[in-house]
Design a protein around this motif. Structure first.
Motif, short mmCIF file in Angstrom:
data_model
loop_
_atom_site.label_atom_id
_atom_site.label_comp_id
_atom_site.label_asym_id
_atom_site.label_seq_id
_atom_site.Cartn_x
_atom_site.Cartn_y
_atom_site.Cartn_z
N PRO A 88 5.15 30.19 15.63
CA PRO A 88 6.03 29.18 16.24
C PRO A 88 5.22 28.08 16.91
CG PRO A 88 6.69 31.41 16.86
CD PRO A 88 5.34 31.52 16.21
N LEU A 89 5.53 26.84 16.56
CA LEU A 89 4.86 25.69 17.17
C LEU A 89 5.88 24.96 18.03
CD1 LEU A 89 2.86 24.04 14.23
CD2 LEU A 89 1.90 25.19 16.22
N VAL A 90 5.59 24.85 19.31
CA VAL A 90 6.48 24.09 20.18
C VAL A 90 5.91 22.68 20.30
CG1 VAL A 90 7.58 23.95 22.42
CG2 VAL A 90 7.09 26.18 21.43
N ILE A 91 6.62 21.74 19.69
CA ILE A 91 6.15 20.36 19.70
C ILE A 91 7.20 19.52 20.42
CG2 ILE A 91 5.49 18.38 18.28
CD1 ILE A 91 3.63 20.65 17.75
N ALA A 92 6.77 18.75 21.42
CA ALA A 92 7.64 17.83 22.14
C ALA A 92 8.82 18.56 22.77
CB ALA A 92 8.12 16.71 21.22
N GLY A 93 8.61 19.82 23.15
CA GLY A 93 9.65 20.57 23.84
C GLY A 93 10.84 20.94 22.98
N LYS A 94 10.70 20.80 21.67
CA LYS A 94 11.83 21.10 20.78
C LYS A 94 11.72 22.54 20.31
CE LYS A 94 12.28 16.35 19.27
NZ LYS A 94 11.07 15.81 19.97
N PRO A 95 12.86 23.17 19.97
CA PRO A 95 12.80 24.53 19.44
C PRO A 95 11.92 24.58 18.20
CG PRO A 95 15.08 23.77 19.65
CD PRO A 95 14.21 22.62 19.98
N PRO A 96 11.13 25.63 18.02
CA PRO A 96 10.21 25.68 16.89
C PRO A 96 10.92 25.57 15.54
CG PRO A 96 9.70 27.42 18.44
CD PRO A 96 10.97 26.79 18.91
N ASP A 97 12.18 26.06 15.48
CA ASP A 97 12.87 26.05 14.18
C ASP A 97 13.91 24.94 14.11
OD1 ASP A 97 14.52 27.05 16.06
OD2 ASP A 97 15.19 28.80 14.92
N ALA A 98 13.71 23.83 14.84
CA ALA A 98 14.68 22.74 14.84
C ALA A 98 14.88 22.18 13.44
CB ALA A 98 14.23 21.64 15.79
N ILE A 99 16.14 22.09 13.05
CA ILE A 99 16.46 21.64 11.69
C ILE A 99 16.24 20.13 11.49
CG2 ILE A 99 18.43 21.29 10.12
CD1 ILE A 99 17.56 24.05 9.79
N PRO A 100 16.65 19.25 12.43
CA PRO A 100 16.63 17.82 12.11
C PRO A 100 15.29 17.31 11.60
CG PRO A 100 17.81 18.16 14.14
CD PRO A 100 17.22 19.50 13.78
N SER A 101 14.20 17.78 12.19
CA SER A 101 12.89 17.27 11.75
C SER A 101 12.50 17.84 10.39
CB SER A 101 11.83 17.61 12.79
OG SER A 101 11.75 19.02 12.93
N MET A 102 13.26 18.80 9.90
CA MET A 102 12.92 19.37 8.59
C MET A 102 13.65 18.67 7.46
SD MET A 102 12.78 23.37 9.63
CE MET A 102 11.59 23.89 10.87
N VAL A 103 14.58 17.78 7.82
CA VAL A 103 15.40 17.13 6.80
C VAL A 103 14.57 16.33 5.78
CG1 VAL A 103 17.21 15.41 6.41
CG2 VAL A 103 17.53 17.17 8.12
N PRO A 104 13.60 15.53 6.23
CA PRO A 104 12.86 14.75 5.21
C PRO A 104 12.22 15.63 4.13
CG PRO A 104 12.37 13.91 7.39
CD PRO A 104 13.18 15.16 7.59
N ILE A 105 11.61 16.73 4.54
CA ILE A 105 10.93 17.56 3.54
C ILE A 105 11.94 18.33 2.70
CG2 ILE A 105 9.32 19.50 3.26
CD1 ILE A 105 7.68 18.35 5.50
N MET A 106 13.09 18.69 3.31
CA MET A 106 14.14 19.31 2.49
C MET A 106 14.56 18.36 1.38
SD MET A 106 16.26 20.97 5.67
CE MET A 106 17.87 20.86 4.96
N PHE A 107 14.73 17.11 1.75
CA PHE A 107 15.13 16.12 0.75
C PHE A 107 14.06 15.96 -0.33
CE2 PHE A 107 14.81 11.72 -0.69
CZ PHE A 107 16.03 11.61 -1.34
N GLU A 108 12.81 15.84 0.10
CA GLU A 108 11.74 15.58 -0.88
C GLU A 108 11.62 16.74 -1.87
OE1 GLU A 108 10.49 12.69 -1.01
OE2 GLU A 108 10.98 11.93 0.97
N LEU A 109 11.69 17.97 -1.35
CA LEU A 109 11.52 19.10 -2.27
C LEU A 109 12.73 19.26 -3.19
CD1 LEU A 109 9.65 21.89 -0.30
CD2 LEU A 109 8.79 20.31 -1.99
N THR A 110 13.91 18.88 -2.70
CA THR A 110 15.09 18.90 -3.58
C THR A 110 14.87 17.95 -4.75
OG1 THR A 110 16.41 19.22 -1.60
CG2 THR A 110 17.60 18.69 -3.61
N VAL A 111 14.45 16.73 -4.41
CA VAL A 111 14.24 15.73 -5.45
C VAL A 111 13.13 16.17 -6.41
CG1 VAL A 111 13.43 13.38 -5.86
CG2 VAL A 111 15.13 13.80 -4.11
N LEU A 112 12.07 16.72 -5.84
CA LEU A 112 10.94 17.11 -6.69
C LEU A 112 11.35 18.17 -7.70
CD1 LEU A 112 7.86 16.77 -7.16
CD2 LEU A 112 7.54 18.73 -5.67
N LEU A 113 12.00 19.22 -7.22
CA LEU A 113 12.36 20.29 -8.15
C LEU A 113 13.47 19.86 -9.11
CD1 LEU A 113 10.57 21.99 -6.18
CD2 LEU A 113 11.91 23.91 -6.96
#
Lengths: 185, 477
Positions: A88-113
């Motif tokens: 778990p990485l705590v960055i900028a006081g956000k929960p380690p598993d915060a979804i919003p910051s994962m959206v860009p990579i979710m999108f990119e991998l969807t498009v890639l596959l």
């Protein structure tokens, strides 16, 4: 495949056409005659040819959908496990598993596959690469990628009849009809 | 659908002159790869190789001595390297825009331009990828950016926009490459079928995968192309948005703004079209393809440059307005400093080249003049480079505490790494135009007048429900 038994057998009847209008009429005639193992070869996609050949819609979209869903699932699983659970990485006081910051990579991998699905799915459905095909046995066939249009009917088709099928294509204003042969082993 | 009607009906003029037939297209486009290269090509290729050598020496020197040999300092830790990265990746956007977005909008004029622009995209993204790679300093541990198990048992920080960038740019490169190859497939078959020598037949044949123009294949092929276009459209918008997040998610005055994603995308399209235009003007001259890349194509591209240039101009003024409206002293200072501080010349070069110069395209006389549009396209590219320089360097060099202020000046290694990237780009590009069909032959053929069956009225002869259900042709070009 030795030189001794160089027997040849007919495999495909190839008819050449000059214009998109004549090829689409010919395709309709072949379709209405009930052939199944046949094809049309054009230098570019001709509008309305799928209907003229009686083809159903491409199934590619389903492959792409499946691949896209795999992409987004893989992205979520990977990031949740890596940053939220395994280390778990705590960055900028956000929960380690915060979804919003994962959206860009979710999108990119969807498009890639999904793109892999579109390209390799298309190759799969078309059975490419396939460097050998009976139609290449004709010397005239290479004009398909230039400015000529071809109909090819396989001899194996149940409806095939040496005389009648040739007549059908000639009546459809084929400029040239050729029975392409293949060497038998 | 107006796209399926003969162009005369929707009040348009044909895209190509009347003597252009399907056979003419094969001959003209394939001919470039079959005949000896004109002297112009050798001049471009030779110069490009020289540039590639400069890049090799600069990057080699950099690896040996470390990135301290650049002019980067504290506070300007990002300078030419990131400027060059954003500039090249922006140029790369035009390719996908032309091939995907214009495809979805059924803009048939794209067919003469798209192959070219896609190639440019791929080479530009390759140049772009060079800079973050060498900027990490320790290139041998670059793989730490990937989610791979390593000796520290750590994973990348997925909350970092820099990591989003790794995924966005590599996805963009991969998808662009696939899109390009799919488009090339039928044209490789044309080159294969025209080959006189066995070597050409083998090489082009290998790339053509045994393509035989089968309509059963075209059916899946066109669907694949449509899906790729639909996927690439949000992708191309996402890539430069993610690049802008590198800046926008930081707390630097001048960077921390919500306008960045659309502003960056508009700028990317703007600079990309300018680069396509530059390359087209040169290539149609060198290879005499003026019948296929016509004045009409160039004029349409100039119109897009006028639109996107004006969008960029709007973004510049909106940034200023918001800096004032925010009431934030640091934000205000950054913008006053941009226009009047030590880098004022960079700011005003940017405004002149990007906002003022493209306005000449309001006039048809200039829009259709080759010398004018060539000069404008070069100036736009200069202006867009300065835009990134202004955003990066003027924001960093004076941020909060005056005691931490500084200046940036490039070294010879900076210059070498930038000039050399042109060498890489033009080497790849000249090899492309020499050995690959630089115009999408089958797409131009399909868009010719008379290339499609003249009517579908004959369907009534033998219409049945099954066939009628598929009477609407697949979207095609």
């Amino acid at each position: 495949m030795t030189d001794d038994n160089k027997q040849k057998r007919p495999v495909v009847l190839l008819a050449e056409f000059d214009s998109p209008d004549s090829i689409i009429h010919a395709a309709e005639k072949v379709r209405d005659a009930g052939f199944e193992k046949w094809d049309v070869h054009t230098p570019y996609p001709v509008h309305g040819m799928d209907a003229a050949m009686g083809l159903t819609d491409s199934r590619l979209g389903w492959i792409v959908l499946l691949c896209g869903l795999t992409g987004v699932t893989a992205a979520v699983t990977m990031m949740q496990w890596m940053n939220g659970y395994d280390y778990p990485l705590v960055i900028a006081g956000k929960p380690p598993d915060a979804i919003p910051s994962m959206v860009p990579i979710m999108f990119e991998l969807t498009v890639l596959l999904a793109s892999f699905g579109a390209v390799f799915g298309m190759f799969g459905l078309n059975e490419l690469p396939k460097h050998h095909h009976p139609v290449f046995g004709s010397d005239r066939f290479e004009a398909f990628s230039h400015d000529k249009f071809f109909v090819s009917i396989e001899v194996e088709d149940k409806k095939y009849d040496a005389e009648k099928t040739r007549a059908l294509l000639t009546d459809a204003h084929a400029t040239y009809v050729e029975l392409v042969e293949e060497e038998v082993a | 659908m107006s796209a399926d009607k003969p162009i005369a009906e929707i009040g348009e003029t044909p895209l190509v002159p009347a003597h252009v037939t399907a056979a003419y297209i094969s001959d003209a486009v394939s001919g470039v790869t079959e005949q000896a290269a004109p002297i112009g090509w050798w001049i471009i290729f030779g110069t490009a190789l020289l540039g590639l050598g400069i890049l090799g020496v600069s990057v080699g020197y950099l690896f040996w001595n470390g990135i301290g040999s650049w002019g980067n300092d504290s506070p300007v830790a990002w300078a030419w390297d990131i400027t060059n990265f954003v500039w090249w990746i922006g140029i790369g956007h035009a390719g996908t825009l032309i091939s995907a977005v214009l495809f979805l909008f059924r803009q048939k004029w794209r067919t003469s331009v798209n192959r070219f622009a896609e190639a440019m995209t791929i080479f530009a993204v390759m140049c772009a990828l060079l800079y973050p790679t060498i900027h990490v300093g320790r290139v041998w541990v670059l793989y730490w950016a990937l989610p791979l198990p390593n000796q520290m048992a750590m994973w990348p920080n997925f909350k970092s926009p820099l990591l989003w960038d790794v995924f966005a740019v590599s996805t963009y490169f991969t998808v662009s490459l696939l899109f390009w190859y799919v488009g090339l497939l039928p044209d490789f078959a044309t080159l294969r079928d025209r080959s006189k020598s066995l070597l050409r037949k083998k090489v082009y044949g290998a790339f053509a995968l045994g393509w035989r123009g089968s309509n059963r294949h075209w059916r899946n092929y066109e669907r694949a192309y449509l899906i790729l276009a639909a996927l690439s459209t949000p992708l191309v918008l996402s890539v430069h948005s993610v690049v802008s997040f590198d800046f926008a998610t930081s707390v630097m005055p001048g960077w921390h703004t919500t306008i960045f994603p659309p502003y960056f995308v508009a700028g990317a399209v703007f600079s990309g079209f300018a680069m396509v235009s530059t390359l087209m003007i040169i290539s149609r001259q060198v290879f005499n393809l003026k019948d296929l890349m016509t004045m009409k194509h160039l004029e349409l591209m100039n119109k897009i440059m006028l639109v996107t240039g004006s969008l960029v101009g709007y973004a510049y003024s909106m940034e200023f307005f918001i800096a004032w409206y925010s009431g934030n002293a640091y934000e205000r200072y950054v913008f006053i400093n941009r226009a009047t501080g030590p880098y004022w010349w960079a700011y005003w070069t940017m405004v002149t080249c990007n906002v003022l110069v493209p306005q000449v395209f309001w006039f048809k006389k200039f829009r259709t003049s080759i010398p004018v549009m060539f000069a404008v396209s070069i100036l736009i590219n200069i202006g867009m480079w300065f835009e990134r320089f202004v955003i990066i360097v003027t924001s960093l060099h004076r941020d909060y505490l005056p005691s931490a202020w500084g200046m940036f000046s490039p070294t010879i290694v900076d210059v070498g790494c930038y000039v050399g990237s042109f060498g890489l780009f033009f080497t790849l590009f000249s090899l492309f135009i020499r050995w690959m069909p630089m115009i999408a032959m089958f797409e131009v053929k399909a868009a010719l007048p008379g290339a499609q069956p003249s009517h579908h009225a004959h369907a009534d002869d033998h219409a049945d429900a099954a066939h009628a259900a598929h009477a609407e042709p697949a979207p095609a070009e």
